[in-house]
Write a protein that holds these residues in place. Structure first.
Motif, PDB file in Angstrom:
ATOM      1  N   ILE A 181       2.908 -28.344  23.612  1.00 17.73           N
ATOM      2  CA  ILE A 181       2.250 -29.635  24.021  1.00 17.73           C
ATOM      3  C   ILE A 181       0.819 -29.787  24.553  1.00 17.73           C
ATOM      4  O   ILE A 181       0.046 -30.315  24.110  1.00 17.73           O
ATOM      5  CB  ILE A 181       3.338 -30.335  24.931  1.00 17.73           C
ATOM      6  CG1 ILE A 181       4.706 -30.337  24.338  1.00 17.73           C
ATOM      7  CG2 ILE A 181       2.775 -31.442  25.527  1.00 17.73           C
ATOM      8  CD1 ILE A 181       4.722 -31.441  22.951  1.00 17.73           C
ATOM      9  N   GLY A 182       0.865 -28.861  25.499  1.00 16.63           N
ATOM     10  CA  GLY A 182      -0.391 -28.619  26.172  1.00 16.63           C
ATOM     11  C   GLY A 182      -1.761 -28.431  25.113  1.00 16.63           C
ATOM     12  O   GLY A 182      -2.778 -28.962  25.672  1.00 16.63           O
ATOM     13  N   LEU A 183      -1.605 -27.365  24.098  1.00 23.15           N
ATOM     14  CA  LEU A 183      -2.656 -27.262  23.176  1.00 23.15           C
ATOM     15  C   LEU A 183      -2.916 -28.604  22.579  1.00 23.15           C
ATOM     16  O   LEU A 183      -4.132 -29.001  22.232  1.00 23.15           O
ATOM     17  CB  LEU A 183      -2.167 -26.074  22.039  1.00 23.15           C
ATOM     18  CG  LEU A 183      -3.392 -25.910  21.087  1.00 23.15           C
ATOM     19  CD1 LEU A 183      -4.624 -25.520  21.819  1.00 23.15           C
ATOM     20  CD2 LEU A 183      -2.654 -24.871  20.351  1.00 23.15           C
ATOM     21  N   VAL A 184      -1.890 -29.236  21.966  1.00 25.88           N
ATOM     22  CA  VAL A 184      -1.954 -30.301  21.308  1.00 25.88           C
ATOM     23  C   VAL A 184      -2.542 -31.664  22.230  1.00 25.88           C
ATOM     24  O   VAL A 184      -3.699 -32.242  21.621  1.00 25.88           O
ATOM     25  CB  VAL A 184      -0.803 -30.998  20.765  1.00 25.88           C
ATOM     26  CG1 VAL A 184      -0.861 -32.568  20.188  1.00 25.88           C
ATOM     27  CG2 VAL A 184       0.027 -29.879  19.823  1.00 25.88           C
ATOM     28  N   ALA A 185      -2.326 -31.926  23.245  1.00 27.87           N
ATOM     29  CA  ALA A 185      -3.023 -32.739  24.271  1.00 27.87           C
ATOM     30  C   ALA A 185      -4.370 -32.342  24.284  1.00 27.87           C
ATOM     31  O   ALA A 185      -5.355 -33.239  24.467  1.00 27.87           O
ATOM     32  CB  ALA A 185      -2.161 -32.786  25.584  1.00 27.87           C
ATOM     33  N   LEU A 186      -4.827 -31.149  24.671  1.00 30.39           N
ATOM     34  CA  LEU A 186      -6.070 -30.741  24.782  1.00 30.39           C
ATOM     35  C   LEU A 186      -7.067 -31.207  23.520  1.00 30.39           C
ATOM     36  O   LEU A 186      -8.084 -31.634  23.514  1.00 30.39           O
ATOM     37  CB  LEU A 186      -6.435 -29.415  25.162  1.00 30.39           C
ATOM     38  CG  LEU A 186      -7.887 -28.809  25.429  1.00 30.39           C
ATOM     39  CD1 LEU A 186      -8.452 -29.825  26.486  1.00 30.39           C
ATOM     40  CD2 LEU A 186      -7.874 -27.433  25.528  1.00 30.39           C
ATOM     41  N   LEU A 187      -6.407 -30.709  22.211  1.00 31.69           N
ATOM     42  CA  LEU A 187      -7.318 -30.869  20.949  1.00 31.69           C
ATOM     43  C   LEU A 187      -7.490 -32.363  20.719  1.00 31.69           C
ATOM     44  O   LEU A 187      -8.437 -32.570  20.384  1.00 31.69           O
ATOM     45  CB  LEU A 187      -6.618 -30.246  19.916  1.00 31.69           C
ATOM     46  CG  LEU A 187      -6.583 -28.455  20.006  1.00 31.69           C
ATOM     47  CD1 LEU A 187      -5.697 -27.929  18.880  1.00 31.69           C
ATOM     48  CD2 LEU A 187      -7.841 -28.075  20.018  1.00 31.69           C
ATOM     49  N   VAL A 188      -6.326 -33.019  20.974  1.00 31.05           N
ATOM     50  CA  VAL A 188      -6.345 -34.458  20.651  1.00 31.05           C
ATOM     51  C   VAL A 188      -7.417 -35.343  21.506  1.00 31.05           C
ATOM     52  O   VAL A 188      -8.284 -35.901  21.296  1.00 31.05           O
ATOM     53  CB  VAL A 188      -5.034 -35.296  20.801  1.00 31.05           C
ATOM     54  CG1 VAL A 188      -5.132 -36.590  20.803  1.00 31.05           C
ATOM     55  CG2 VAL A 188      -4.148 -34.739  19.494  1.00 31.05           C
ATOM     56  N   PRO A 231      -4.967 -34.927  32.829  1.00 36.71           N
ATOM     57  CA  PRO A 231      -3.549 -35.525  32.709  1.00 36.71           C
ATOM     58  C   PRO A 231      -2.661 -34.368  33.190  1.00 36.71           C
ATOM     59  O   PRO A 231      -1.578 -34.946  33.442  1.00 36.71           O
ATOM     60  CB  PRO A 231      -3.701 -35.981  31.268  1.00 36.71           C
ATOM     61  CG  PRO A 231      -5.056 -36.434  31.026  1.00 36.71           C
ATOM     62  CD  PRO A 231      -5.938 -35.506  31.632  1.00 36.71           C
ATOM     63  N   ILE A 232      -2.934 -33.088  32.993  1.00 41.43           N
ATOM     64  CA  ILE A 232      -1.911 -32.276  33.227  1.00 41.43           C
ATOM     65  C   ILE A 232      -1.667 -32.152  34.937  1.00 41.43           C
ATOM     66  O   ILE A 232      -0.518 -31.706  35.238  1.00 41.43           O
ATOM     67  CB  ILE A 232      -2.300 -30.728  32.771  1.00 41.43           C
ATOM     68  CG1 ILE A 232      -0.976 -29.744  32.755  1.00 41.43           C
ATOM     69  CG2 ILE A 232      -3.507 -30.111  33.341  1.00 41.43           C
ATOM     70  CD1 ILE A 232      -0.015 -30.119  31.758  1.00 41.43           C
ATOM     71  N   LEU A 233      -2.687 -32.416  35.535  1.00 39.41           N
ATOM     72  CA  LEU A 233      -2.634 -32.371  36.899  1.00 39.41           C
ATOM     73  C   LEU A 233      -1.649 -33.768  37.449  1.00 39.41           C
ATOM     74  O   LEU A 233      -1.086 -33.590  38.248  1.00 39.41           O
ATOM     75  CB  LEU A 233      -4.050 -32.639  37.481  1.00 39.41           C
ATOM     76  CG  LEU A 233      -4.867 -31.164  37.381  1.00 39.41           C
ATOM     77  CD1 LEU A 233      -6.194 -31.466  38.082  1.00 39.41           C
ATOM     78  CD2 LEU A 233      -4.155 -29.847  37.807  1.00 39.41           C
ATOM     79  N   LEU A 278      -2.464 -38.325  28.032  1.00 43.67           N
ATOM     80  CA  LEU A 278      -1.263 -38.515  29.168  1.00 43.67           C
ATOM     81  C   LEU A 278       0.135 -38.445  28.426  1.00 43.67           C
ATOM     82  O   LEU A 278       1.329 -38.190  28.701  1.00 43.67           O
ATOM     83  CB  LEU A 278      -1.487 -39.360  30.219  1.00 43.67           C
ATOM     84  CG  LEU A 278      -0.514 -39.642  31.274  1.00 43.67           C
ATOM     85  CD1 LEU A 278      -0.172 -38.482  31.971  1.00 43.67           C
ATOM     86  CD2 LEU A 278      -0.676 -40.890  32.037  1.00 43.67           C
ATOM     87  N   ALA A 279       0.155 -39.566  27.384  1.00 38.94           N
ATOM     88  CA  ALA A 279       1.257 -40.029  26.670  1.00 38.94           C
ATOM     89  C   ALA A 279       1.659 -38.457  25.940  1.00 38.94           C
ATOM     90  O   ALA A 279       3.011 -38.507  25.943  1.00 38.94           O
ATOM     91  CB  ALA A 279       1.041 -41.049  25.627  1.00 38.94           C
ATOM     92  N   ILE A 280       0.934 -37.804  25.384  1.00 37.19           N
ATOM     93  CA  ILE A 280       1.524 -36.572  24.729  1.00 37.19           C
ATOM     94  C   ILE A 280       2.188 -35.647  25.738  1.00 37.19           C
ATOM     95  O   ILE A 280       3.299 -35.004  25.501  1.00 37.19           O
ATOM     96  CB  ILE A 280       0.189 -35.734  24.133  1.00 37.19           C
ATOM     97  CG1 ILE A 280      -0.175 -36.637  22.994  1.00 37.19           C
ATOM     98  CG2 ILE A 280       0.937 -34.435  23.528  1.00 37.19           C
ATOM     99  CD1 ILE A 280      -1.564 -36.144  22.312  1.00 37.19           C
ATOM    100  N   ILE A 281       1.432 -35.617  27.019  1.00 41.60           N
ATOM    101  CA  ILE A 281       1.985 -34.611  28.059  1.00 41.60           C
ATOM    102  C   ILE A 281       3.469 -35.334  28.464  1.00 41.60           C
ATOM    103  O   ILE A 281       4.440 -34.491  28.760  1.00 41.60           O
ATOM    104  CB  ILE A 281       1.121 -34.590  29.239  1.00 41.60           C
ATOM    105  CG1 ILE A 281      -0.126 -33.528  28.865  1.00 41.60           C
ATOM    106  CG2 ILE A 281       1.707 -33.799  30.521  1.00 41.60           C
ATOM    107  CD1 ILE A 281      -1.348 -33.654  29.639  1.00 41.60           C
ATOM    108  N   LEU A 282       3.621 -36.501  28.649  1.00 41.39           N
ATOM    109  CA  LEU A 282       4.736 -37.036  29.311  1.00 41.39           C
ATOM    110  C   LEU A 282       5.950 -36.848  28.313  1.00 41.39           C
ATOM    111  O   LEU A 282       6.953 -36.597  28.759  1.00 41.39           O
ATOM    112  CB  LEU A 282       4.586 -38.629  29.711  1.00 41.39           C
ATOM    113  CG  LEU A 282       3.390 -38.791  30.782  1.00 41.39           C
ATOM    114  CD1 LEU A 282       3.277 -40.226  31.121  1.00 41.39           C
ATOM    115  CD2 LEU A 282       3.938 -38.017  32.200  1.00 41.39           C
ATOM    116  N   ILE A 283       5.517 -37.385  26.992  1.00 44.38           N
ATOM    117  CA  ILE A 283       6.610 -37.187  26.048  1.00 44.38           C
ATOM    118  C   ILE A 283       7.095 -35.756  25.892  1.00 44.38           C
ATOM    119  O   ILE A 283       8.227 -35.599  25.760  1.00 44.38           O
ATOM    120  CB  ILE A 283       6.078 -37.788  24.642  1.00 44.38           C
ATOM    121  CG1 ILE A 283       5.927 -39.281  24.743  1.00 44.38           C
ATOM    122  CG2 ILE A 283       7.093 -37.604  23.541  1.00 44.38           C
ATOM    123  CD1 ILE A 283       5.339 -39.913  23.780  1.00 44.38           C
ATOM    124  N   GLY A 284       6.028 -34.723  25.796  1.00 46.92           N
ATOM    125  CA  GLY A 284       6.364 -33.447  25.610  1.00 46.92           C
ATOM    126  C   GLY A 284       7.050 -32.749  26.650  1.00 46.92           C
ATOM    127  O   GLY A 284       8.007 -31.791  26.492  1.00 46.92           O
TER     128      GLY A 284
END
Length: 531
Positions: free
Chosen positions: A211-218, A366-368, A192-198
């Motif tokens: 951003i979405g790819l990084v969030a999923l991979l992390v 978290p994307i939802l 969620l932090a990655i998505i909100l910041i991105g």
């Protein structure tokens, strides 16, 4: 962001718009929307197999390929629609509408339509055929709505439409993902932090990685390293991979249509729900800068549900909530088709059983939650400050519907129902069940009506508020709002309440008008203007 100003060519006229098929922002939006659809398809796959007991071979080999057809065709259509709008308005910042399986309908067709038939007959095929007939009728009703929807949109205040949409987004889009995240907060919160910041700031990752790819991979890495996922589960799911080509299942559809009458009680209000939700989504896109033709959208949504049901999918697709989110992420005209195509391909290849064992749900959902936050905020940002009260009023029916669903599911897990427990016992526990159920029935339409009434009162248009309340009374009387089923005199006491509301408003219309207040530095009069 691209600049809309066109340089003159050698003849002195404006150069034609150069509209790219893909932009860097499309990559971000593609990953975000793909994960959104992925979660929903994983959910409906699980519900079909685990709840309705449809054989996994039929779900992976028929239901998902049918859904894949609708996803590819629908997202292709919306890409074309976006490019046409971009050329008509001569700007390259148009964002395509997102499209996929409708979240509320997934749960309604499973728990309200198919599950009762399965429990009664112990035959998943009968339940499946009833779901197909129900989806077919949803499509028909939405296509009919295409011819009245534009008029309804024209007369309904934006605060009512966006408030209703925010109610859906906060409850049915955001709350379940939030709960799933906090079940494994050590996975979900970093994502969620990655998505909100991105997506909410101008901070860019090195190399402008999506951003979405990084969030999923992390999130996936944390889940696997922490032991949240299981290798044996992946191995077992790999055995179910099989190519599934779409084929017509008209015999199942016709079997369901042969016993259509019991399904109309939910198909009619849910069809109305579909076209009113689509209407709100189009208004949301317009508030973000992209004004689409509502009739074109509704006809496509209805056609998608009909086509899907013919190929064997009981899950009607629809334009998604979230267009402003993908626009803010940089999505333009290509991201939606790419998302539909990749998820459609996964449907045809039967990969969803494997994906469910590879990708941790707390890393995807978290994307939802991001979409829920964005749409909820837009409802207040895109209307005058005066109308904020109307936005909150329009939220309430969806909050009530969500609350009733949580109560019903909890009681069902305990082997009982609200009727068996009794309203008195629930009331003693502080649960106003009957009132919540009445308020939440037909929530989308009820939110539009309530938000409209409040908006007109705030604008001191008391006659208009009275007319809106009469419309609410009529809808309640025939059961499209505030009633458990459609029928004559379905909720007469609620209808009477709306009429009394209208009488009060009409009486106020004859009161002396107060003198206009002098301008004040503390009052933003511009924001109080009616839209």
């Amino acid at each position: 962001m691209s600049v809309d100003t066109k340089l003159p060519d050698e003849t002195g006229s404006a150069a034609p718009l150069s509209l790219p098929w893909w932009t860097r922002g499309d990559t971000n939006a593609f990953f975000g929307l793909s994960f959104n659809i992925l979660v929903n398809v994983l959910t409906l796959t699980t519900l079909s197999i685990a709840v309705v007991k449809i054989p996994s071979g039929d779900v992976l080999g028929t239901v998902l390929p049918a859904l894949g057809v609708a996803l590819v065709l629908g997202n292709l259509y919306y890409m074309v629609l976006a490019r046409r709008l971009a050329r008509r308005e001569d700007r390259d910042t148009v964002t395509a509408l997102p499209y996929g399986p409708s979240v509320p309908h997934m749960f309604i067709v499973v728990f309200v339509v198919m599950l009762p038939i399965y429990l009664k007959t112990n035959d998943p095929m009968k339940a499946w055929s009833a779901g197909l007939a129900w989806a077919f009728m949803i499509g028909v009703i939405v296509m009919i709505g295409a011819f009245v929807g534009p008029f309804i949109r024209k007369i309904t205040p934006r605060a009512a439409m966006l408030g209703t949409l925010a109610g859906i987004s906060i409850t049915f889009i955001a709350m379940r993902p939030a709960a799933q995240m906090w079940e494994a907060a050590w996975i979900g919160l970093p994502v969620l932090a990655i998505i909100l910041i991105g997506f909410f700031t101008d901070v860019k990752l090195p190399g402008n990685v999506p951003i979405g790819l990084v969030a999923l991979l992390v999130g996936t890495a944390i889940g696997w390293i922490g032991g949240y996922m299981s290798v044996p589960d992946v191995s077992a799911a790999a055995h179910d991979i099989a190519l599934g080509l779409p084929d017509l299942r008209l015999h199942l559809l016709f079997d369901g249509l042969g016993n259509l009458a019991p399904l109309l009680a939910t198909a009619i209000p849910l069809g109305v729900y579909n076209f009113t939700e689509a209407m709100s989504n189009v208004e949301s896109a317009a508030a973000a800068g992209d004004n689409y033709n509502l009739r074109s959208v509704l006809l496509a949504d209805g056609f998608g549900a009909i086509i899907g049901s013919g190929f064997g999918s009981p899950f009607p697709p629809a334009v998604y909530i979230g267009h402003p989110g993908w626009k803010d992420a940089g999505g333009r005209t290509g991201y939606s088709l790419a998302s539909g195509a990749i998820i459609g391909l996964m449907c045809f290849l039967g990969l969803f059983g494997v994906l469910a064992t590879i990708l941790p749900i707390p890393a995807i959902v978290p994307i939802l939650l991001y979409i829920g936050l964005l749409i909820g905020a837009q409802a207040f940002q895109a209307v005058p400050r005066l109308h904020a009260v109307a936005v909150v009023a329009a939220l309430l029916p969806n909050l009530a519907e969500w609350g009733v669903g949580q109560i019903d599911n909890a009681l069902s897990a305990a082997g009982t129902t609200a009727d068996k427990v009794g309203a008195a016992a629930l009331g003693q526990a502080g649960v106003v069940y009957d009132g919540l159920k009445t308020l939440g029935s037909g929530a989308v339409l009820a939110g539009l009506v309530l938000g409209t009434m409040v908006t007109f009162i705030l604008e001191k248009r008391f006659r208009a508020a009275a007319v809106a309340s009469v419309v609410g009374a009529g809808l309640a009387f025939i059961g499209l709002i505030h009633a458990s089923e459609v029928g004559w005199a379905a909720a007469p006491k609620v209808a009477l309440g709306y009429l009394f509301f209208g009488v009060v408003c009409l009486a106020c219309a004859f009161l002396p008008k107060p003198a206009p207040e002098p301008a004040s530095d503390t009052l933003d009069t511009g924001e109080a203007e009616s839209t």
